[in-house]
Design an enzyme around this catalytic site. Structure first.
Site, mmCIF file in Angstrom:
data_model
loop_
_atom_site.group_PDB
_atom_site.id
_atom_site.type_symbol
_atom_site.label_atom_id
_atom_site.label_comp_id
_atom_site.label_asym_id
_atom_site.label_seq_id
_atom_site.Cartn_x
_atom_site.Cartn_y
_atom_site.Cartn_z
ATOM 1 N N MET A 1 42.962 -39.822 3.445
ATOM 2 C CA MET A 1 43.751 -40.090 3.322
ATOM 3 C C MET A 1 43.809 -38.532 4.043
ATOM 4 O O MET A 1 44.554 -38.044 3.779
ATOM 5 C CB MET A 1 44.972 -39.334 2.133
ATOM 6 C CG MET A 1 44.885 -41.305 1.209
ATOM 7 S SD MET A 1 45.445 -41.006 -0.488
ATOM 8 C CE MET A 1 44.145 -40.073 -1.380
ATOM 9 N N CYS B 1 46.298 -28.773 4.597
ATOM 10 C CA CYS B 1 46.287 -30.220 4.909
ATOM 11 C C CYS B 1 44.905 -30.365 4.851
ATOM 12 O O CYS B 1 44.037 -29.589 5.777
ATOM 13 C CB CYS B 1 47.136 -30.362 6.304
ATOM 14 S SG CYS B 1 46.708 -31.971 6.591
ATOM 15 N N THR B 2 43.493 -31.313 4.775
ATOM 16 C CA THR B 2 43.066 -31.263 4.897
ATOM 17 C C THR B 2 42.061 -31.835 5.945
ATOM 18 O O THR B 2 40.978 -31.771 6.661
ATOM 19 C CB THR B 2 41.955 -32.502 3.898
ATOM 20 O OG1 THR B 2 43.083 -33.749 3.921
ATOM 21 C CG2 THR B 2 42.141 -32.209 2.309
ATOM 22 N N GLU B 3 43.099 -32.306 6.753
ATOM 23 C CA GLU B 3 42.513 -32.114 8.491
ATOM 24 C C GLU B 3 42.899 -31.075 9.224
ATOM 25 O O GLU B 3 42.681 -31.255 9.953
ATOM 26 C CB GLU B 3 43.809 -33.838 9.126
ATOM 27 C CG GLU B 3 43.426 -34.823 8.729
ATOM 28 C CD GLU B 3 43.469 -35.201 7.703
ATOM 29 O OE1 GLU B 3 43.041 -35.986 6.651
ATOM 30 O OE2 GLU B 3 44.472 -34.911 6.998
ATOM 31 N N GLN C 1 54.937 -42.412 1.360
ATOM 32 C CA GLN C 1 55.415 -40.848 1.677
ATOM 33 C C GLN C 1 56.913 -40.771 2.207
ATOM 34 O O GLN C 1 58.233 -39.298 1.739
ATOM 35 C CB GLN C 1 54.276 -40.331 2.508
ATOM 36 C CG GLN C 1 52.943 -40.338 1.968
ATOM 37 C CD GLN C 1 52.229 -39.380 3.002
ATOM 38 O OE1 GLN C 1 52.229 -39.703 3.683
ATOM 39 N NE2 GLN C 1 50.842 -38.659 1.628
ATOM 40 N N THR D 1 42.712 -34.936 -0.527
ATOM 41 C CA THR D 1 44.197 -34.839 0.199
ATOM 42 C C THR D 1 45.063 -33.451 -0.712
ATOM 43 O O THR D 1 45.024 -33.577 -1.839
ATOM 44 C CB THR D 1 44.733 -35.492 0.439
ATOM 45 O OG1 THR D 1 46.079 -36.066 1.041
ATOM 46 C CG2 THR D 1 45.254 -36.729 -0.761
ATOM 47 N N ASN D 2 45.902 -32.666 0.265
ATOM 48 C CA ASN D 2 46.476 -31.843 -1.288
ATOM 49 C C ASN D 2 47.725 -32.436 -0.576
ATOM 50 O O ASN D 2 48.570 -32.633 -2.083
ATOM 51 C CB ASN D 2 47.275 -30.974 0.234
ATOM 52 C CG ASN D 2 45.480 -29.383 0.642
ATOM 53 O OD1 ASN D 2 45.616 -28.848 -0.135
ATOM 54 N ND2 ASN D 2 45.095 -29.934 1.303
ATOM 55 N N THR D 3 48.486 -33.392 -0.266
ATOM 56 C CA THR D 3 50.108 -34.431 -0.069
ATOM 57 C C THR D 3 50.015 -34.948 -1.388
ATOM 58 O O THR D 3 50.874 -35.009 -2.537
ATOM 59 C CB THR D 3 50.301 -34.164 0.829
ATOM 60 O OG1 THR D 3 50.078 -33.880 1.898
ATOM 61 C CG2 THR D 3 51.675 -35.288 0.509
#
Length: 229
Positions: free
Chosen positions: A10, A196-198, A52, A83-85
């Protein structure tokens, strides 16, 4: 060494970073040929993103809870959600398993407080920036959280889903993010959370002149700490 269970995918772009950081850190600390004992369950992000966008967080929680249960059956001692979300549904996941989940916001807040900061800027998906599930976790640690403007949040979100999650790293987007960060700093942010991990694929510490908190790296290192303690 405890076995780390990772719920990834994710997106898989950031999950690769988790795997790399965790194994590099274990090798650094233990030396030789050591690497991490870990198990990753990588979900289909298209299915999660659909949940989402449709606001179907119940289904998203079930998908990730099923992934967590698989990790438990495979022998994981604790879990991290890469993932954060999707920490929005951490309670729905936790109630289905009997091993702990390390919360990404808690690990991040700990690092911010170690740096003596009180006011922090937050970048992430619109869900992370606008909804309460993440900000309230930081605020409970005594932090004041600043977020970008409505228009900036839209652009940040678009770049995450249409570029970073697809492995596209564009100079124009880097320039835009740096501008958004500058605005947060002007409004009082003493540091910036890459929530956000990206985003860590696009923005690095050398790009800004205040402390940068890359949640993927912080979370991965927290997992190593827990695995080796």
């Amino acid at each position: 060494m405890k076995i780390i269970g990772l719920i990834g995918g994710m997106s898989w772009e950031s999950s690769v970073e988790y795997y790399r950081i965790i194994n590099e850190e274990v090798k650094k600390r233990l030396g030789g040929l050591h690497s991490a004992q870990c198990i990753m369950y990588s979900v289909d992000f298209a299915e999660i993103e659909k949940c989402q966008s449709e606001g179907d967080w119940v289904r998203a929680g079930k998908i990730l809870a099923d992934a967590a249960k698989s990790l438990v059956l495979s022998g994981a001692d604790f879990i991290i959600i890469c993932t954060n979300t999707m920490h929005k549904v951490i309670d729905a996941i936790q109630e289905n398993i009997n091993i702990p989940i390390l919360h990404i916001a808690d690990a991040t807040a700990t690092q911010i407080k170690k740096n003596g900061l009180k006011t922090i800027g937050l970048l992430g998906t619109k869900y992370t920036m606008e909804q309460d599930f993440y900000k309230s976790r930081l605020e409970a640690q005594g932090l004041k959280v600043l977020i970008p403007t409505d228009q900036e949040r839209d652009m940040i979100n678009t770049i995450i889903y249409e570029e970073l999650c697809l492995g596209k790293i564009l100079h124009s987007s880097k320039t835009s993010y740096k501008s958004f960060i500058s605005n947060l700093i002007e409004n009082g942010a003493e540091g910036i959370i890459l929530g956000c991990t990206e985003i860590g694929l696009l923005i690095k510490q050398e790009d800004i002149n205040v402390p940068l908190f890359d949640t993927a790296s912080i979370h991965a290192l927290a997992a190593v700490n827990n695995a080796l303690e």
